[in-house]
Design an enzyme around this catalytic site. Structure first.
Site, PDB file in Angstrom:
ATOM      1  N   TYR A   1      -4.939  -2.374 -10.253  1.00 16.40           N
ATOM      2  CA  TYR A   1      -3.797  -3.213  -9.897  1.00 16.40           C
ATOM      3  C   TYR A   1      -4.011  -3.899  -8.553  1.00 16.40           C
ATOM      4  CZ  TYR A   1      -2.017   0.226  -6.477  1.00 16.40           C
ATOM      5  OH  TYR A   1      -1.865   1.052  -5.388  1.00 16.40           O
TER       6      TYR A   1
ATOM      7  N   LEU B   1      -9.261   2.745   0.389  1.00 14.15           N
ATOM      8  CA  LEU B   1      -9.092   1.395  -0.119  1.00 14.15           C
ATOM      9  C   LEU B   1      -9.437   0.387   0.978  1.00 14.15           C
ATOM     10  CD1 LEU B   1      -8.036  -0.038  -2.736  1.00 14.15           C
ATOM     11  CD2 LEU B   1      -5.996  -0.522  -1.395  1.00 14.15           C
TER      12      LEU B   1
ATOM     13  N   ARG C   1      -6.239   8.295 -29.323  1.00 14.91           N
ATOM     14  CA  ARG C   1      -6.499   8.825 -27.990  1.00 14.91           C
ATOM     15  C   ARG C   1      -7.882   9.454 -27.934  1.00 14.91           C
ATOM     16  NH1 ARG C   1      -6.674  13.128 -24.796  1.00 14.91           N
ATOM     17  NH2 ARG C   1      -5.887  12.896 -22.675  1.00 14.91           N
TER      18      ARG C   1
ATOM     19  N   GLU D   1      -7.246   7.568   5.052  1.00 18.73           N
ATOM     20  CA  GLU D   1      -6.165   6.575   5.039  1.00 18.73           C
ATOM     21  C   GLU D   1      -4.849   7.311   4.838  1.00 18.73           C
ATOM     22  OE1 GLU D   1      -6.668   3.932   1.639  1.00 18.73           O
ATOM     23  OE2 GLU D   1      -7.174   5.595   0.338  1.00 18.73           O
TER      24      GLU D   1
ATOM     25  N   ARG E   1     -10.754  -8.651  -4.821  1.00 14.07           N
ATOM     26  CA  ARG E   1     -10.706  -7.181  -4.938  1.00 14.07           C
ATOM     27  C   ARG E   1     -10.372  -6.767  -6.377  1.00 14.07           C
ATOM     28  NH1 ARG E   1      -6.896  -3.884  -0.950  1.00 14.07           N
ATOM     29  NH2 ARG E   1      -5.311  -4.810  -2.313  1.00 14.07           N
TER      30      ARG E   1
ATOM     31  N   HIS F   1     -11.343  10.037 -25.044  1.00 12.62           N
ATOM     32  CA  HIS F   1     -11.917   9.759 -23.723  1.00 12.62           C
ATOM     33  C   HIS F   1     -12.950   8.632 -23.812  1.00 12.62           C
ATOM     34  CE1 HIS F   1      -9.953  13.432 -22.583  1.00 12.62           C
ATOM     35  NE2 HIS F   1     -10.355  13.295 -21.333  1.00 12.62           N
TER      36      HIS F   1
ATOM     37  N   LYS G   1      -9.021   0.127  -6.693  1.00 17.53           N
ATOM     38  CA  LYS G   1      -7.551   0.154  -6.671  1.00 17.53           C
ATOM     39  C   LYS G   1      -7.036   0.527  -8.058  1.00 17.53           C
ATOM     40  CE  LYS G   1      -3.764  -2.410  -4.451  1.00 17.53           C
ATOM     41  NZ  LYS G   1      -3.174  -1.317  -3.689  1.00 17.53           N
TER      42      LYS G   1
HETATM   43  N1  PDD Z   1      -0.830  -0.057  -1.264  1.00 21.09           N
HETATM   44  N2  PDD Z   1      -4.648   2.372   0.974  1.00 21.09           N
HETATM   45  C1  PDD Z   1      -3.956   2.684  -0.134  1.00 21.09           C
HETATM   46  C2  PDD Z   1      -4.180   4.022  -0.774  1.00 21.09           C
HETATM   47  C3  PDD Z   1      -3.037   1.771  -0.682  1.00 21.09           C
HETATM   48  O1  PDD Z   1      -2.349   2.072  -1.791  1.00 21.09           O
HETATM   49  C4  PDD Z   1      -2.834   0.521  -0.029  1.00 21.09           C
HETATM   50  C5  PDD Z   1      -1.902  -0.507  -0.554  1.00 21.09           C
HETATM   51  C6  PDD Z   1      -3.586   0.240   1.138  1.00 21.09           C
HETATM   52  C7  PDD Z   1      -3.462  -1.085   1.869  1.00 21.09           C
HETATM   53  O2  PDD Z   1      -4.033  -2.148   1.136  1.00 21.09           O
HETATM   54  P1  PDD Z   1      -3.535  -3.648   1.286  1.00 21.09           P
HETATM   55  O3  PDD Z   1      -3.508  -3.968   2.722  1.00 21.09           O
HETATM   56  O4  PDD Z   1      -4.534  -4.446   0.547  1.00 21.09           O
HETATM   57  O5  PDD Z   1      -2.146  -3.719   0.675  1.00 21.09           O
HETATM   58  C8  PDD Z   1      -4.491   1.188   1.601  1.00 21.09           C
HETATM   59  C9  PDD Z   1      -0.039  -1.008  -1.998  1.00 21.09           C
HETATM   60  C10 PDD Z   1       0.750  -1.898  -1.139  1.00 21.09           C
HETATM   61  C11 PDD Z   1       0.760  -0.304  -3.065  1.00 21.09           C
HETATM   62  O6  PDD Z   1       0.191   0.562  -3.711  1.00 21.09           O
HETATM   63  O7  PDD Z   1       1.906  -0.660  -3.303  1.00 21.09           O
END
Ligand code: PDD
Length: 278
Positions: A32, A199, A100, A175, A51, A102, A143
């Site tokens: 996403y 991320l 379903r 993070e 990304r 894997h 992501k």
């Molecule tokens: N989250 N790290 C994680 C685990 C995240 O889920 C996010 C973003 C970030 C920051 O990434 P960016 O600056 O590209 O938004 C770092 C989004 C906003 C969410 O899951 O809603």
């Protein structure tokens, strides 16, 4: 208002439906993006699309739309939703399987775009965070929609009376549960290296670029948990919150507990960047 585009058709968000055999539903097998809309325009659209392409490639999911198609769909979402300040959410899963398993086979990816009004949090609320072990998989740079671990960390932190969790792997900060982490020590801005454990945030990259353009001392390197606790300033960055101050870690004040000077500078630069891009 909120609006959804699902596999080619526009509908009210609450009416959008996918099959229970969708691999996103069964396996969390999808990726996403969250893209901010300021003054009716997507912000850092190219970076988010790049990304998205990387995340899809890492999971061997076909890129289902061209760059022009995505851009066109985002414009349409903004027009239909009729919001100046909004959040575009893009989700692509591997699609609907026959049963379903894997083992995945080629399927048409499921494409969801939603647009919702942006709820701007009040800057007066500084965050109180707790450190927690980062027990997530070792591909945090993708992501993925499977956010059970991130969600667990955040909810446990909230249940313990904090706003969020900062994750620590092998003694080093990775993070926060849904944002990137920056500290300031002796006027130097520091953030962890963008490796496979976190991320590669778009906001993170924007803040780094601003620091470099404005000659603010900056380092990308490991941050130990002790360094985090001893920092003069701590901030988190994400699309939804931009750059946000943390005033307490593990119930210990950071600096004097007030918003730091470097934070204030970077916050102002980020607001200018948003205006310039429109
Ligand atoms: N989250 N790290 C994680 C685990 C995240 O889920 C996010 C973003 C970030 C920051 O990434 P960016 O600056 O590209 O938004 C770092 C989004 C906003 C969410 O899951 O809603």
């Amino acid at each position: 208002m909120s609006i959804a585009y699902l596999n080619g058709s526009w509908q009210p968000l609450e009416e959008a439906r996918v099959s229970v055999l969708d691999r996103g539903f069964m396996f969390g097998d999808g990726v996403y993006e969250v893209i901010p809309v300021y003054q009716g325009k997507p912000f850092a659209e190219d970076e988010h699309l790049a990304r998205l392409a990387t995340s899809l490639k890492e999971l061997h999911i076909m890129m289902p739309r061209s760059e022009d198609d995505w851009q066109e769909l985002f414009r349409e979402a903004i027009d239909r939703g009729d919001e100046d300040e909004a959040i575009l959410y893009v989700q692509v899963t591997r699609g609907v399987a026959e049963s379903r398993s894997h083992i995945y086979e080629d399927s048409e990816p499921t494409v969801l775009i939603t647009l919702s009004p942006r709820v701007t949090p009040g800057l007066d609320h500084k965050l109180s965070v707790v450190t927690k072990e980062d027990f997530r998989w070792a591909r945090g740079h993708i992501k993925v929609i499977s956010l059970a671990a991130n969600s667990l960390a955040k909810n446990e932190a909230i249940a313990e009376g904090y706003d969020d969790a900062i994750l620590v792997r092998d003694g080093k900060v990775t993070e926060a549960s849904s944002s990137n982490v920056f500290i300031v020590k002796d006027s130097v801005i520091v953030t962890p290296i963008a490796d496979n454990h976190l991320l590669h945030g778009i906001t993170r990259a924007q803040v780094i670029a601003l620091a470099k353009q404005h000659d603010l001392p900056f380092e990308e390197r490991d941050i130990s948990e002790d360094e985090l606790l001893a920092a003069d300033e701590v901030w988190v960055t994400a699309t939804s919150i931009e750059v946000w101050p943390v005033h307490k870690v593990n119930n210990q004040w950071i600096g004097n507990g007030e918003v730091g000077l470097v934070y204030q500078k970077v916050y102002n630069l980020f607001q200018e960047l948003k205006c310039q891009s429109n």
